[in-house]
Design a protein around this motif. Structure first.
Motif, PDB file in Angstrom:
ATOM      1  N   GLU A  17       0.910  -1.198   0.144  1.00  0.00           N
ATOM      2  CA  GLU A  17       0.021  -0.060   0.048  1.00  0.00           C
ATOM      3  C   GLU A  17       0.791   1.131   0.010  1.00  0.00           C
ATOM      4  O   GLU A  17       0.450   2.138  -0.603  1.00  0.00           O
ATOM      5  N   TYR A  18       1.984   1.294   0.677  1.00  0.00           N
ATOM      6  CA  TYR A  18       2.829   2.489   0.705  1.00  0.00           C
ATOM      7  C   TYR A  18       3.373   2.673  -0.597  1.00  0.00           C
ATOM      8  O   TYR A  18       3.548   3.990  -1.119  1.00  0.00           O
ATOM      9  N   ASP A 103       2.222   7.871   6.795  1.00  0.00           N
ATOM     10  CA  ASP A 103       2.015   6.754   7.422  1.00  0.00           C
ATOM     11  C   ASP A 103       2.453   5.406   6.591  1.00  0.00           C
ATOM     12  O   ASP A 103       2.358   5.146   5.225  1.00  0.00           O
ATOM     13  N   CYS A 105       1.753   2.382   6.308  1.00  0.00           N
ATOM     14  CA  CYS A 105       0.807   1.238   5.837  1.00  0.00           C
ATOM     15  C   CYS A 105       1.390  -0.123   5.819  1.00  0.00           C
ATOM     16  O   CYS A 105       1.042  -0.975   4.931  1.00  0.00           O
TER      17      CYS A 105
END
Length: 216
Positions: A17-18, A103, A105
Motif C-alpha cells: 500500500e505504501y 503512514d 501502511c
C-alpha cells in the motif's frame, strides 16, 4: 475482459500500500511519472535482491524513490542501499517518502533505515564510498549510460549484478537513422555491454527493457 497486464499483476505478489500511494503521488505531482518502476518491476527488483543475496546496493537515478524502496525491501537487516539523484529539485518530493515520513501502511521501519539518499552527481560522490557493491541499478541520464556503467563497474565486487533500466527505450532502439541524444545513448550502451568480455548479460522485454548484467 481483463487485459494481459491486469492478469499478470493479479498473479504476482500484491503491491504494498505504501508503494501504491507513492506511485499515485508520483503520477500526480511529477513530470514523466511513468519513469517510476511500478508494481511488476518493483516486485522483480525485490526478488532479485533476495536471490542474489546482496547486502550493499548502489542505485544511480532515484527519481521518486519507488525502486529504491523495493530494493531496500529485499535486503537483510544489515543491508544498505546508496541511491544518487543528480536533480536537486527532486529532493523535496522524494526524501520524505524515502525516510518514511508518511503512514507506513505496514511497511517495516527497517526498509527506510537501510536507505542512504545522496543528492548530487554520483561521478563525484561515489568515490567517497570505499566499499564494493553486490548489486547496482542504473536508471539515470541515458546520454551518460556508458560512463555510468564504467563508474559502477569500478565499484562492484566480482560476481555482482548490474541492472540497467530502459534499455528498449520505448522501441526507439530499432530506429536506424536517429540522432536523438537519449536514444543514441541507450543504443550505444546496449552495444557496449554486448561487446564487454567482463560480463554475461540478458535483456528482458519487461516494461521499457531491463538488462541484467552479471560480472564474471
Amino acid at each position: 475482459m481483463e487485459s494481459l497486464d491486469e492478469y499478470i499483476l493479479g498473479h504476482i505478489d500484491p503491491e504494498p500500500e505504501y508503494l501504491r500511494r507513492l506511485y499515485r503521488a508520483t503520477q500526480v505531482h511529477l513530470l514523466r511519472g511513468r519513469m517510476a518502476s511500478g508494481h511488476l518491476q518493483g516486485r522483480l527488483l525485490k526478488m532479485l535482491v533476495q536471490l542474489s543475496g546482496a547486502k550493499r546496493i548502489l542505485e544511480i537515478g532515484t527519481f521518486s524513490g519507488y525502486a529504491t524502496i523495493c530494493l531496500s525491501e529485499g535486503l537483510p537487516a544489515d543491508g544498505v542501499v546508496h541511491t544518487f539523484e543528480v536533480n536537486d529539485e527532486q529532493e523535496d518530493f522524494t526524501r520524505p517518502w524515502l525516510e518514511g515520513h508518511y503512514d507506513h501502511c505496514g511497511m517495516a521501519d527497517e526498509v527506510f533505515s537501510r536507505i542512504r539518499f545522496h543528492i548530487g552527481d554520483a561521478r563525484t560522490l561515489l568515490p567517497e564510498i570505499d566499499e564494493p557493491f553486490d548489486l547496482a541499478f542504473i536508471d539515470g541520464d541515458k546520454r551518460q549510460y556508458i560512463e555510468c556503467y564504467e563508474l559502477v563497474m569500478s565499484h562492484m565486487r566480482p560476481g555482482g549484478l548490474i541492472l540497467a533500466d530502459n534499455t528498449l527505450w520505448d522501441g526507439h532502439v530499432l530506429e536506424a537513422n536517429t540522432h536523438e541524444a537519449m536514444t543514441m545513448g541507450i543504443k550505444e550502451f546496449n552495444d557496449h555491454v554486448l561487446r564487454d568480455p567482463r560480463v554475461m548479460r540478458v535483456m528482458l522485454p519487461l516494461r521499457d527493457g531491463l538488462t541484467m548484467i552479471r560480472i564474471l
